[in-house]
Design a protein around this motif. Structure first.
Motif: not given
Length: 298
Positions: A265, A165, A268
């Motif tokens: 974020h 991540s 990933a």
């Protein structure tokens, strides 16, 4: 009765196809390069088809030979596995396994797994190569190649170990002088550092729980191909950059870095293990099982 191709000929053909080089195949087989060239020529004459396109540095399978390679490779790999299982007990794998990985993946994810692996598999020796370049599994004689990100290579078997991540980070001093971004629209006004791209314009795809990802443009003065160096440049206050959360954790804990837009974020990244075939010696299979079972997802 039609002539039946010998296993030796198939093995030689497969070795040349995987190495893309007569000399490397000759070294692997322990025979002169001239013998390899002569036997490939005899196979082509007997089969009535050109198997390889040749240049001074590389030989490459012709289109018509690819299906033939797939069949021969399966036969050769099964024969090798049969030999390996006769020589090595499956419950006590032994021998040397050669593994290659990017530097940061090796240091921060694979390295911590190795002590336990060596304790659990006392008959196995490891030769680990950490390098930024993508090694050729066959040509460089590696058993397992580890990669970060999606990998799709013909004739290689890929297995996903886990994911890494990523978040955005910057030094407290940089944020004090340039301001703290509070929304995605604030990022283009900041100096950004990129990994693996050329300096200039680029984008980050940023995601938030429950919402679709959004591409955010930025302009980068600095790009790097090493995550550890990127972290160092961020700690020196050169801008905002994306880091794997595991690599950023210590810097955040000691106050050298601060999360930027922590609710967001980046996608990933998968960590993948590549092998040349599903049929591998017992030692390679044992190392692969350990990597799969003990890889720590972020």
């Amino acid at each position: 009765m039609a002539h039946r191709r010998s296993l030796d000929d198939m093995q030689l053909f497969v070795e040349v196809a995987r190495a893309c080089n007569f000399s490397k195949a000759a070294v692997a087989l322990g025979i002169p390069t001239s013998t390899v060239s002569r036997r490939i020529g005899a196979m082509e004459k007997d089969l009535g088809v050109r198997l390889f396109d040749r240049s001074t540095r590389r030989v490459v399978l012709t289109d018509v030979a690819r299906a033939y390679f797939d069949r021969c490779a399966s036969v050769v790999d099964q024969a090798r596995q049969a030999d390996d299982e006769l020589r090595t007990k499956v419950e006590t794998p032994s021998g040397t396994v050669r593994l290659t990985a990017p530097v940061d993946l090796g240091l921060h994810w694979i390295g911590p797994m190795l002590p336990q692996l060596l304790r659990r598999l006392p008959g196995i020796s490891l030769a680990v190569d950490l390098s930024p370049r993508h090694a050729d599994l066959a040509g460089d004689r590696f058993d397992i190649a580890l990669r970060i990100g999606e990998v799709r290579v013909p004739h290689l078997v890929c297995r996903t170990l886990g994911t890494v991540s990523q978040g955005l980070y910057a030094a407290p001093g940089y944020l004090a002088s340039r301001g703290i971004p509070t929304a995605l629209k604030d990022l283009p006004a900041h100096t950004c550092l990129l990994l693996g791209e050329q300096p200039g314009s680029g984008t980050w795809r940023l995601c938030r729980a429950g919402k679709a990802g959004q591409d955010v443009p930025m302009n980068a003065r600095l790009s790097l191909n090493n995550v550890g160096l990127l972290r160092q440049m961020l700690e020196n206050g050169l801008g905002v950059g994306a880091l794997p959360r595991r690599l950023a954790a210590e810097s955040v804990a000691t106050g050298r870095l601060t999360p930027v837009l922590p609710d967001y974020h980046l996608p990933a990244l998968p960590v993948q293990a590549l092998t040349s075939s599903r049929l591998q010696p017992a030692a390679v299979r044992a190392v692969m099982r350990h990597l799969v079972d003990h890889f720590e997802w972020d």
